[in-house]
Design an enzyme around this catalytic site. Structure first.
Site, short mmCIF file in Angstrom:
data_model
loop_
_atom_site.label_atom_id
_atom_site.label_comp_id
_atom_site.label_asym_id
_atom_site.label_seq_id
_atom_site.Cartn_x
_atom_site.Cartn_y
_atom_site.Cartn_z
N HIS A 1 0.99 -1.01 0.02
CA HIS A 1 -0.07 -0.01 -0.16
C HIS A 1 0.86 1.22 0.07
CE1 HIS A 1 -3.24 2.73 0.49
NE2 HIS A 1 -4.02 1.97 1.47
N HIS B 1 -2.66 6.92 -0.85
CA HIS B 1 -3.69 7.47 0.01
C HIS B 1 -3.24 8.16 1.42
CE1 HIS B 1 -6.99 4.88 -2.14
NE2 HIS B 1 -6.39 6.08 -2.92
N TYR C 1 -0.62 7.36 3.33
CA TYR C 1 -0.24 6.38 4.32
C TYR C 1 1.42 6.43 4.30
CZ TYR C 1 -4.98 5.49 5.25
OH TYR C 1 -6.55 5.31 5.21
#
Length: 377
Positions: A191, A194, A196
């Protein structure tokens, strides 16, 4: 005779639906191009995946369909939301196994999205109440939901990761990837989107470092690429994907030149021969609603050598168009897949879709808004 004719008609109608055509994703043979997006659902009590997820994921599985599991924390310091799953303990790995089995029993391919929330956290989530980690001390304005799932507080001010600490975080991702394979997953998606932790290094509105992890594009992308290299080295590049959102500004994560960032990462990723890159469309900026834009992922698509996945407010029509025009190899669906467990089938038949209920996206209920969306009769 009739059965044969019907079969021919069925396969002809499939030919006309680009989303319902087969695709070879590295070692995996997919029967269609409709992918389940990684969706946080906050039903993993005490950060442990729960039995209700067995039904949830298997409902959304089709033979030869690709599913990406919800964002899964790589360590205790990675947490930032209530009741999200982790994959750093033996107990978590064991809890994932029956969920993964449920997907495999129905012939699906299952990737685990591994994640560190970085500064999108609060001291109450952190081991020993320490400050959350980030690329810098810049904090997010606004409020965060605390671990009890009820109370709100200001985001905590993060501390900048020290240079000598970066190998530990890289290793957390490596270990999480190893655990994912141990749990039976077919691969992992890193990931990097977004707002993070990885995105907090990539984006220049957050990363104000002056060491080898900040400043130039090369330096800001270094941390992400170290994680990619470690994970690919651990489980094999053909089992690794990454999600990126250069254009998005979630959690105050904008970049001054998203096109250059997206392109640099695509070209740099080619060195590692990973399976896929999963990019979020420029039309998603600060919310999950699309906005008009003339920006495009196409130059990034052309630069990246592996399989290219796109996400961001897609429906049936523009999904088909994305495949037919070569803009993407696979299209990733979130909210409408959450509400339509048989989405690929509905796309194939051009059947009407269930409407999703936003109010139950993140509720702790193990059934309502989770496994009770109806199938086509």
């Amino acid at each position: 005779m009739m059965a044969g004719k019907q079969k021919t008609e069925e396969s002809e109608s499939k030919q006309q639906i680009p989303l319902i055509t087969p695709y070879q994703l590295g070692p995996f043979i997919l029967s269609h191009r409709v992918v389940l997006a990684p969706l946080t659902r906050q039903r993993s009590y005490n950060y442990i995946p729960q039995p209700q997820a067995i039904l949830y994921y298997s409902q959304r599985t089709s033979t030869g369909g690709l599913l990406i599991a919800e964002a899964t924390a790589v360590s205790e310091s990675a947490l930032g939301y209530p009741d999200t799953p982790g994959i750093w303990t033996e107990e978590q790995v064991e809890a994932w196994k029956p969920i993964v089995n449920g997907v495999h029993e129905k012939g699906g391919i299952f990737f685990c999205q591994i994640w560190h929330s970085g500064r999108a956290s609060h001291v109450d989530y952190q081991p020993n109440g320490q400050a959350p980690l980030s690329s810098s001390h810049r904090k997010i304005s606004g409020k965060i939901v605390l671990p009890n799932g009820k109370d709100l507080a200001e985001y905590s001010t993060p501390r900048a990761l020290k240079i000598e600490e970066t190998p530990q975080i890289v290793n957390d991702f490596r270990f999480a990837a190893r655990n994912a394979i141990k749990a039976g997953f077919d691969g992992v998606e890193i990931h990097g989107a977004h707002g993070y932790l990885i995105d907090q290094f990539l984006k220049d509105s957050i990363n104000n470092r002056t060491d080898e992890y900040g400043g130039t594009l090369e330096n800001r992308c270094r941390f992400a690429l170290e994680i990619v290299e470690a994970v690919a080295d651990e489980i094999g590049a053909e089992r690794v994907g990454i999600r990126l959102s250069p254009f998005a500004q979630y959690l105050e994560s904008s970049d001054s030149d998203p096109e250059a960032l997206g392109l640099y990462m695509a070209e740099a990723l080619n060195r590692y021969n990973i399976l896929y890159a999963h990019y979020v469309e420029p039309r998603l900026v600060t919310s999950f609603e699309s906005v008009a834009t003339n920006k495009s992922l196409f130059p990034i698509r052309k630069a990246f050598k592996g399989s290219f996945l796109v996400a961001g407010g897609y429906g049936r029509e523009d999904g088909n168009e994305a495949i037919a025009s070569g803009k993407a190899d696979l299209v990733v669906y979130g909210r409408i897949f959450l509400a339509n467990p048989d989405l690929p089938r509905r796309f194939e038949l051009n059947a009407p879709l269930n409407k999703y209920d936003r109010n139950t996206f993140y509720s702790p209920d193990p059934v309502v808004g989770y496994t009770d969306y109806p199938f086509l009769e």
